[in-house]
Scaffold this motif. Structure first.
Motif, PDB file in Angstrom:
ATOM      1  N   LEU A   1      59.831  44.090  72.571  1.00  0.00           N
ATOM      2  CA  LEU A   1      59.350  43.057  71.488  1.00  0.00           C
ATOM      3  C   LEU A   1      60.278  43.039  70.533  1.00  0.00           C
ATOM      4  O   LEU A   1      60.618  41.944  69.888  1.00  0.00           O
ATOM      5  CB  LEU A   1      57.978  43.616  71.206  1.00  0.00           C
ATOM      6  CG  LEU A   1      57.353  42.893  69.886  1.00  0.00           C
ATOM      7  CD1 LEU A   1      57.048  41.627  70.324  1.00  0.00           C
ATOM      8  CD2 LEU A   1      56.035  43.581  69.399  1.00  0.00           C
ATOM      9  N   TYR A   2      60.851  44.153  70.084  1.00  0.00           N
ATOM     10  CA  TYR A   2      61.567  44.145  68.772  1.00  0.00           C
ATOM     11  C   TYR A   2      63.200  44.211  69.217  1.00  0.00           C
ATOM     12  O   TYR A   2      63.432  44.640  70.401  1.00  0.00           O
ATOM     13  CB  TYR A   2      61.319  45.279  67.858  1.00  0.00           C
ATOM     14  CG  TYR A   2      59.954  45.370  67.407  1.00  0.00           C
ATOM     15  CD1 TYR A   2      59.479  44.353  66.805  1.00  0.00           C
ATOM     16  CD2 TYR A   2      59.388  46.660  67.598  1.00  0.00           C
ATOM     17  CE1 TYR A   2      58.042  44.433  66.081  1.00  0.00           C
ATOM     18  CE2 TYR A   2      58.001  46.650  67.049  1.00  0.00           C
ATOM     19  CZ  TYR A   2      57.555  45.755  66.393  1.00  0.00           C
ATOM     20  OH  TYR A   2      56.094  45.624  65.933  1.00  0.00           O
ATOM     21  N   HIS A  55      70.250  48.248  63.058  1.00  0.00           N
ATOM     22  CA  HIS A  55      69.569  47.120  62.232  1.00  0.00           C
ATOM     23  C   HIS A  55      68.186  47.114  62.901  1.00  0.00           C
ATOM     24  O   HIS A  55      67.891  46.582  63.956  1.00  0.00           O
ATOM     25  CB  HIS A  55      70.307  45.564  62.350  1.00  0.00           C
ATOM     26  CG  HIS A  55      71.570  45.623  61.898  1.00  0.00           C
ATOM     27  ND1 HIS A  55      71.590  45.027  60.640  1.00  0.00           N
ATOM     28  CD2 HIS A  55      72.841  46.417  61.918  1.00  0.00           C
ATOM     29  CE1 HIS A  55      73.109  45.284  60.122  1.00  0.00           C
ATOM     30  NE2 HIS A  55      73.628  46.332  61.050  1.00  0.00           N
ATOM     31  N   TYR A  56      67.435  47.744  62.160  1.00  0.00           N
ATOM     32  CA  TYR A  56      65.992  48.167  62.889  1.00  0.00           C
ATOM     33  C   TYR A  56      65.029  47.321  62.461  1.00  0.00           C
ATOM     34  O   TYR A  56      64.851  47.053  61.258  1.00  0.00           O
ATOM     35  CB  TYR A  56      65.673  49.687  62.267  1.00  0.00           C
ATOM     36  CG  TYR A  56      64.532  50.321  63.092  1.00  0.00           C
ATOM     37  CD1 TYR A  56      64.199  50.896  64.197  1.00  0.00           C
ATOM     38  CD2 TYR A  56      63.147  50.324  62.250  1.00  0.00           C
ATOM     39  CE1 TYR A  56      63.148  51.127  64.755  1.00  0.00           C
ATOM     40  CE2 TYR A  56      62.039  50.528  62.491  1.00  0.00           C
ATOM     41  CZ  TYR A  56      61.830  50.921  63.749  1.00  0.00           C
ATOM     42  OH  TYR A  56      60.781  51.662  64.265  1.00  0.00           O
ATOM     43  N   THR A  57      64.280  46.543  63.327  1.00  0.00           N
ATOM     44  CA  THR A  57      63.235  45.745  62.988  1.00  0.00           C
ATOM     45  C   THR A  57      61.849  46.429  62.545  1.00  0.00           C
ATOM     46  O   THR A  57      61.382  47.417  62.984  1.00  0.00           O
ATOM     47  CB  THR A  57      62.917  44.873  64.163  1.00  0.00           C
ATOM     48  OG1 THR A  57      64.135  44.367  64.845  1.00  0.00           O
ATOM     49  CG2 THR A  57      61.790  43.826  64.007  1.00  0.00           C
ATOM     50  N   GLN A  61      62.509  36.516  64.707  1.00  0.00           N
ATOM     51  CA  GLN A  61      62.164  36.840  66.064  1.00  0.00           C
ATOM     52  C   GLN A  61      61.214  36.336  66.587  1.00  0.00           C
ATOM     53  O   GLN A  61      60.155  36.019  65.726  1.00  0.00           O
ATOM     54  CB  GLN A  61      62.213  38.420  65.959  1.00  0.00           C
ATOM     55  CG  GLN A  61      63.598  39.124  65.786  1.00  0.00           C
ATOM     56  CD  GLN A  61      63.467  40.822  65.694  1.00  0.00           C
ATOM     57  OE1 GLN A  61      62.383  41.133  66.649  1.00  0.00           O
ATOM     58  NE2 GLN A  61      64.446  41.423  65.240  1.00  0.00           N
ATOM     59  N   ALA A  62      60.873  36.305  67.687  1.00  0.00           N
ATOM     60  CA  ALA A  62      59.453  36.030  68.455  1.00  0.00           C
ATOM     61  C   ALA A  62      58.513  37.312  68.357  1.00  0.00           C
ATOM     62  O   ALA A  62      58.853  38.276  68.449  1.00  0.00           O
ATOM     63  CB  ALA A  62      59.680  35.866  69.711  1.00  0.00           C
ATOM     64  N   ASP A  63      57.281  36.823  67.968  1.00  0.00           N
ATOM     65  CA  ASP A  63      55.990  37.913  68.137  1.00  0.00           C
ATOM     66  C   ASP A  63      55.684  38.210  69.433  1.00  0.00           C
ATOM     67  O   ASP A  63      56.201  37.514  70.195  1.00  0.00           O
ATOM     68  CB  ASP A  63      55.046  37.578  67.189  1.00  0.00           C
ATOM     69  CG  ASP A  63      54.208  36.503  67.563  1.00  0.00           C
ATOM     70  OD1 ASP A  63      54.269  36.065  68.562  1.00  0.00           O
ATOM     71  OD2 ASP A  63      53.437  35.842  66.564  1.00  0.00           O
TER      72      ASP A  63
END
Length: 280
Positions: free
Chosen positions: A49-50, A61-63, A119-121
Motif C-alpha cells: 500500500l505504502y 522516505h517513510y510514508t 500516492q494511491a490509497d
C-alpha cells in the motif's frame, strides 16, 4: 538511548514479541507506546500500500499513516513523528520483507523536513500523503547486518525478496533525486561473479567483514541517466576498476560491461536452475 528493547539491529521477531517488548498495539504502521516513550515504525514491503523508499545515503522516505483520502498531521501519529526530534519520543524502525517477520533496524531520526507527495490509497484513488525522511542513527551497523543476512539467503529466496522490494521504487525528487538500489540485486551479481572482477577478471582484492570476496556493484548505464536497477544493467567489479570506469567513462569499457551485464541474466538463471535441481 532512552529505551533499551533488549534486541540487536538485524534481529528478527514476531508481532507478539514486538508488542510485548515495546508495549504497543498489534497493528498499524505507526505504533505509539507511551509506557516506553517510543514510536514504532513498520516499513512493510509485503502489503504494497505504502511506497517507502531507501535513498543512496541510507535515508528511508517513510510514508505516514492513513489508508484512505489525504493524510493529515493532526489527530494521529503523523504529528508524533513530525515532532519526534523535539518531543522526546524515541522512534524505532522495523522492516517486514517476509510476512510475519519483523527485522529490527534500530533507532531512527528525522534528517530532512517532512514533505507531501501523491500516492494511491487502498481504494486506488490518488491522494496526498506525508513522507518522513528518517535515518538509522547506527546506519552502518544496520547496513552491515542486512548485508550479512542477505548473504545467507538461497538464490530462490534472493530473487523473491528482490521482486518484493521493488514495487514503485521510481526516482523521487526532494532537494535531490532519490534513487532506489536493490540490495538483493547486489548479492545476485556478486554470486554470479564468483569472487572475480567482471571487468579485469582479477580475484577480489580482499574479503569483507562477512568473509565474502569484496566486489562493488556498478550500473553500466547510470541511474541518473535513466539506467535500470536490474540485473541486465549491473555488474560486480573490483574497487580499482569501479573507480577507473567512472573516471574514464570510456566507450570501450561501457560496451564490454554492457555485454557482461546481459550475460548475467543467463548466468543467474543457471544458478537458480541448479539450486532447484539440488532441492528436488
Amino acid at each position: 538511548m532512552g529505551f533499551n528493547p533488549g534486541i540487536s539491529i538485524g534481529d528478527q521477531i514476531k508481532n507478539q514479541d514486538l508488542m510485548r517488548i515495546f508495549g504497543c498495539s498489534n497493528s498499524s504502521g505507526m505504533r505509539r507506546a507511551k509506557k516506553t516513550g517510543t514510536l514504532v515504525l513498520i516499513a512493510d514491503e509485503t502489503k504494497g500500500l505504502y511506497s517507502d523508499k531507501w535513498s543512496d545515503n541510507g535515508v528511508l522516505h517513510y510514508t505516514g499513516m492513513g489508508k484512505t483520502g489525504d493524510q493529515v498531521l493532526t489527530g494521529n501519529q503523523n504529528i508524533t513523528l513530525y515532532n519526534s526530534n523535539t518531543n522526546g519520543v524515541e522512534v524505532h524502525l522495523f522492516e517486514v520483507m517476509k510476512r510475519t517477520i519483523y527485522t529490527y533496524r534500530g533507532i531512527v531520526k528525522l534528517v530532512e523536513t517532512p514533505y507531501q507527495t501523491t500516492q494511491a490509497d487502498e481504494n486506488g484513488n490518488m491522494r496526498k500523503v506525508w513522507i518522513f525522511p528518517v535515518k538509522p542513527i547506527d546506519d552502518s551497523v544496520a547496513a552491515e547486518r542486512l548485508e550479512k543476512e542477505i548473504s545467507t539467503l538461497s538464490n530462490v529466496e534472493l530473487i523473491k525478496r528482490s521482486r518484493m522490494s521493488k514495487p514503485d521504487k521510481t526516482p523521487k525528487k526532494t532537494e535531490a533525486t532519490v534513487y532506489y538500489r536493490d540490495p538483493y540485486l547486489k548479492e545476485m551479481v556478486k554470486r554470479i561473479a564468483e569472487g572475480k572482477c567482471q571487468s579485469c577478471g582479477a580475484v577480489a582484492p580482499f574479503n569483507d567483514k562477512n568473509n565474502e570476496p569484496y566486489l562493488e556493484e556498478h550500473h553500466v548505464k547510470r541511474l541518473a541517466d535513466g539506467g535500470a536497477d536490474t540485473i541486465e544493467n549491473v555488474v560486480a567489479i573490483c574497487p580499482n576498476c569501479h573507480r577507473r570506469v567512472h573516471v574514464l567513462n570510456s566507450d570501450t569499457d561501457n560496451i564490454i560491461l554492457e555485454s557482461v551485464a546481459k550475460q548475467n541474466v543467463e548466468r543467474f538463471n543457471w544458478l537458480l536452475a541448479y539450486e532447484k535441481k539440488l532441492s528436488e
